[in-house]
Design a protein around this motif. Structure first.
Motif, short mmCIF file in Angstrom:
data_model
loop_
_atom_site.label_atom_id
_atom_site.label_comp_id
_atom_site.label_asym_id
_atom_site.label_seq_id
_atom_site.Cartn_x
_atom_site.Cartn_y
_atom_site.Cartn_z
N GLU A 145 62.90 -58.95 6.80
CA GLU A 145 62.79 -60.12 7.68
C GLU A 145 63.94 -61.09 7.42
N SER A 146 64.98 -60.62 6.72
CA SER A 146 66.02 -61.55 6.27
C SER A 146 66.85 -62.13 7.41
N ASN A 147 67.06 -61.37 8.49
CA ASN A 147 67.86 -61.89 9.59
C ASN A 147 67.04 -62.92 10.38
N PRO A 148 67.62 -64.05 10.74
CA PRO A 148 66.83 -65.08 11.43
C PRO A 148 66.40 -64.69 12.84
N TYR A 149 67.05 -63.68 13.43
CA TYR A 149 66.77 -63.37 14.84
C TYR A 149 65.93 -62.12 15.07
N PHE A 150 65.99 -61.19 14.15
CA PHE A 150 65.22 -59.95 14.35
C PHE A 150 64.68 -59.44 13.03
N SER A 151 63.67 -58.57 13.13
CA SER A 151 63.12 -57.97 11.91
C SER A 151 63.29 -56.45 11.98
N TYR A 152 63.24 -55.83 10.82
CA TYR A 152 63.37 -54.37 10.73
C TYR A 152 62.12 -53.82 10.05
N ASP A 153 61.40 -52.96 10.75
CA ASP A 153 60.17 -52.37 10.21
C ASP A 153 60.37 -50.86 10.05
N PRO A 154 60.65 -50.40 8.82
CA PRO A 154 60.94 -48.98 8.63
C PRO A 154 59.80 -48.06 9.03
N ALA A 155 58.57 -48.57 9.01
CA ALA A 155 57.42 -47.72 9.36
C ALA A 155 57.50 -47.22 10.79
N LYS A 156 58.19 -47.95 11.65
CA LYS A 156 58.22 -47.59 13.08
C LYS A 156 59.49 -46.86 13.49
N GLY A 190 74.18 -50.81 5.46
CA GLY A 190 75.33 -50.47 4.63
C GLY A 190 74.94 -50.45 3.17
N GLN A 191 75.78 -51.03 2.34
CA GLN A 191 75.50 -51.11 0.90
C GLN A 191 74.73 -52.38 0.53
N ALA A 192 74.47 -53.22 1.54
CA ALA A 192 73.85 -54.52 1.26
C ALA A 192 72.36 -54.37 0.96
N GLU A 193 71.81 -55.38 0.32
CA GLU A 193 70.38 -55.41 -0.03
C GLU A 193 69.53 -55.53 1.22
N ASP A 194 69.99 -56.35 2.17
CA ASP A 194 69.23 -56.56 3.39
C ASP A 194 70.18 -56.90 4.54
N ALA A 213 59.45 -50.34 18.02
CA ALA A 213 59.38 -51.72 17.51
C ALA A 213 60.03 -51.84 16.14
N THR A 214 60.93 -50.92 15.82
CA THR A 214 61.56 -50.95 14.50
C THR A 214 62.45 -52.18 14.34
N LEU A 215 63.35 -52.37 15.28
CA LEU A 215 64.20 -53.56 15.30
C LEU A 215 63.70 -54.42 16.45
#
Ligand code: FES
Length: 246
Positions: A145-156, A190-194, A213-215
């Motif tokens: 949820e780190s990005n202020p505009y979108f979330s990433y849900d790996p489950a989907k 990439g190599q980043a944490e989030d 609904a992943t991104l």
């Protein structure tokens, strides 16, 4: 149309008995669409180069063995293609079963309900039951949820690679990659944490490209899908930006 347009000399092919002429280099999928024949798809998109990963768009081509992906197969003169047969229906349902076995079954409460290509394609291929025990390996992973505009849900995530390709081909940023293999494969920033610490510039191309609904835009998660869209041009700048009204 499923794949980008091409500009070569005309090539005539026959798809489900319908003759159609399309520019050389056009995919079988796009030729079928231009003939009014829809082919199931998940990883293909009009704006991205075909990737051939989901295997939902398989077809039969006279004189060829196997079931090639129509999105990555270019037309050839005189080619005869079948997009529907009992075997193709069985293969597509089997593929979809595997996708659903590794996907949460929360469609009714999902932010993408009614606007999800996985949900649409499950209906298109006639999936009525899943014989496999749920795998859902990504359920335990935390959402990003780190990005202020979108979330990433790996489950989907169905690992169709559309977000990675959109980041590269549309934005030219190369911020996303796929890590791991098989059930362990996932989208990584990439190599980043989030996402926030990554090269991501928050352009939204990946969110636009995602078929599930992943991104997801956070406004959609919080307020639901827009019921209509309105395009407006601001009198002050002429860029022609647009917004979506509820
Ligand atoms: Fe062709 Fe996914 S749409 S392989």
């Amino acid at each position: 149309y499923g794949t980008p347009a091409r500009t070569g000399a005309p090539v005539t092919v026959e798809i489900d008995g319908t003759a159609i002429s399309v520019p050389a280099g056009t995919s079988v999928m796009r030729a079928a669409q231009e003939a009014g024949i829809s082919v199931p798809k998940l990883c293909a998109s009009d704006s991205l180069e075909p990737f051939g990963s989901c295997r939902l768009c398989t077809v039969e081509i006279e004189g060829r063995r196997g079931f090639p992906a129509s999105c990555t197969t270019p037309v050839e003169p005189g080619m005869k293609v079948r997009t529907q047969s009992p075997k193709l229906a069985e293969l597509r349902r089997g593929t979809m079963e595997l996708y659903i076995s590794d996907h949460p079954l929360d469609c009714l409460t999902c932010s993408a309900n009614g606007n999800c290509e996985l949900q649409d394609m499950a209906g298109v291929v006639g999936l009525r039951e899943v014989r496999y025990d749920p795998v859902q390996t990504h359920l335990a992973e935390a959402k990003d949820e780190s990005n202020p505009y979108f979330s990433y849900d790996p489950a989907k995530c169905i690992v169709c690679n559309r977000c990675v390709r959109a980041c590269e081909e549309v934005q030219g940023t190369f911020a996303l990659t796929i890590d791991g293999r098989g059930f362990d494969s996932r989208i990584a920033a990439g190599q980043a944490e989030d996402f926030l610490d990554s090269e991501c510039v928050s352009c939204g191309a990946c969110v636009q490209a995602c078929p599930t609904a992943t991104l997801m835009e956070k406004t959609v998660i919080e307020m639901g899908q827009a019921e209509r869209s309105v395009t407006t041009t601001c009198a002050y700048c002429g860029v022609g930006c647009s917004f979506k009204a509820e």
